[in-house]
Design a protein around this motif. Sequence first.
Motif, PDB file in Angstrom:
ATOM      1  N   MET A   1       0.825  -1.206   0.000  1.00  0.00           N
ATOM      2  CA  MET A   1       0.000   0.000   0.000  1.00  0.00           C
ATOM      3  C   MET A   1       0.865   1.264   0.000  1.00  0.00           C
ATOM      4  N   ARG A   2       1.922   1.247   0.827  1.00  0.00           N
ATOM      5  CA  ARG A   2       2.786   2.426   0.909  1.00  0.00           C
ATOM      6  C   ARG A   2       3.404   2.741  -0.449  1.00  0.00           C
ATOM      7  N   GLN A   3       3.792   1.677  -1.160  1.00  0.00           N
ATOM      8  CA  GLN A   3       4.399   1.873  -2.474  1.00  0.00           C
ATOM      9  C   GLN A   3       3.413   2.534  -3.436  1.00  0.00           C
ATOM     10  N   GLU A   4       2.149   2.125  -3.342  1.00  0.00           N
ATOM     11  CA  GLU A   4       1.126   2.707  -4.213  1.00  0.00           C
ATOM     12  C   GLU A   4       0.897   4.178  -3.888  1.00  0.00           C
ATOM     13  N   LEU A   5       0.935   4.518  -2.604  1.00  0.00           N
ATOM     14  CA  LEU A   5       0.696   5.901  -2.195  1.00  0.00           C
ATOM     15  C   LEU A   5       1.844   6.824  -2.585  1.00  0.00           C
ATOM     16  N   LEU A   6       3.012   6.240  -2.809  1.00  0.00           N
ATOM     17  CA  LEU A   6       4.160   7.054  -3.207  1.00  0.00           C
ATOM     18  C   LEU A   6       3.965   7.710  -4.574  1.00  0.00           C
ATOM     19  N   SER A   7       3.027   7.178  -5.324  1.00  0.00           N
ATOM     20  CA  SER A   7       2.754   7.770  -6.641  1.00  0.00           C
ATOM     21  C   SER A   7       1.973   9.072  -6.519  1.00  0.00           C
TER      22      SER A   7
END
Length: 283
Positions: A1-7
């Motif tokens: 999830m964190r990786q997705e929010l980095l976008s």
Amino acid sequence: MRQELLSLPKGLAEEVSKNLVMVARLIDEDPEQAYAYSRIALRLASRVAAVREAAGFAAYATQKYSEALAEFRAAKRMTGSVELWPVMADCERGLGRPERALAMAGEPEVQKLDKAGQVEMRLVAAGARRDQGQLEAAIVTLQSPELASSSVQPWTARLRYAYADALLAAGREDEAREWFGKTLEADKEGATDASDRLAELDGVEFLDAAVDIADEDDEDEDQDPAEVAAAERASDVAEYYDEDDEEYEPLEESEADFDVTDEVAVVDDDDEGDDEDADQGKA
């Protein structure tokens, strides 16, 4: 999830993250509030798969099955993962379409699920069979190596419970009692009400002590204070005096029925002194 929010831009990512945290925190205890937070996150970042998935689970928890199914489908398209397949099938059940749930149970996606997902899919399929009134078919659907295994896994208690419940619905009470017992052995965290179901089968009835106490308090409030005081005095007499005891001596009526509201004469010190002087004068 964190990786997705980095976008997302930093400020937006933080705002979305806060709402997703609230969804996870409230979804069990306050599903409606969790749903409200999920809608905020969805409005802010609808192109993030984790947001669509969270929105799906929040809608699912509030029985908005059509909405949940749409969000799960969107998340599946974005990620290509099949892990939501069982809950998507259960949404079909919630929409009154058990035949679609059963069709999904036979799709190739099921073979791509991990063990936990396959067990979940089996539970959904058994539920769909029961929706169609096919109790024996539901029982057969649940019979599996995972059910027969003596090892306890995260899904064991739920699988055994579903099997026991299906047996009971089919009128196989003795077998149901056995499997509710096996559920209880695996359910260390009390996720099911297997203990209550066993008690019901054994004819044990639990009384709600809190309700009884509340009823007694209500009765006490309705009674006259003087009557309550008299009853307490009578209780004291009964407790300390036994008529069968040879040394029993009943209280005098004036003592037993003394009312705290009776007037008590108050003697003023000055008046007492005046009375003494008057008496000496007479002497």
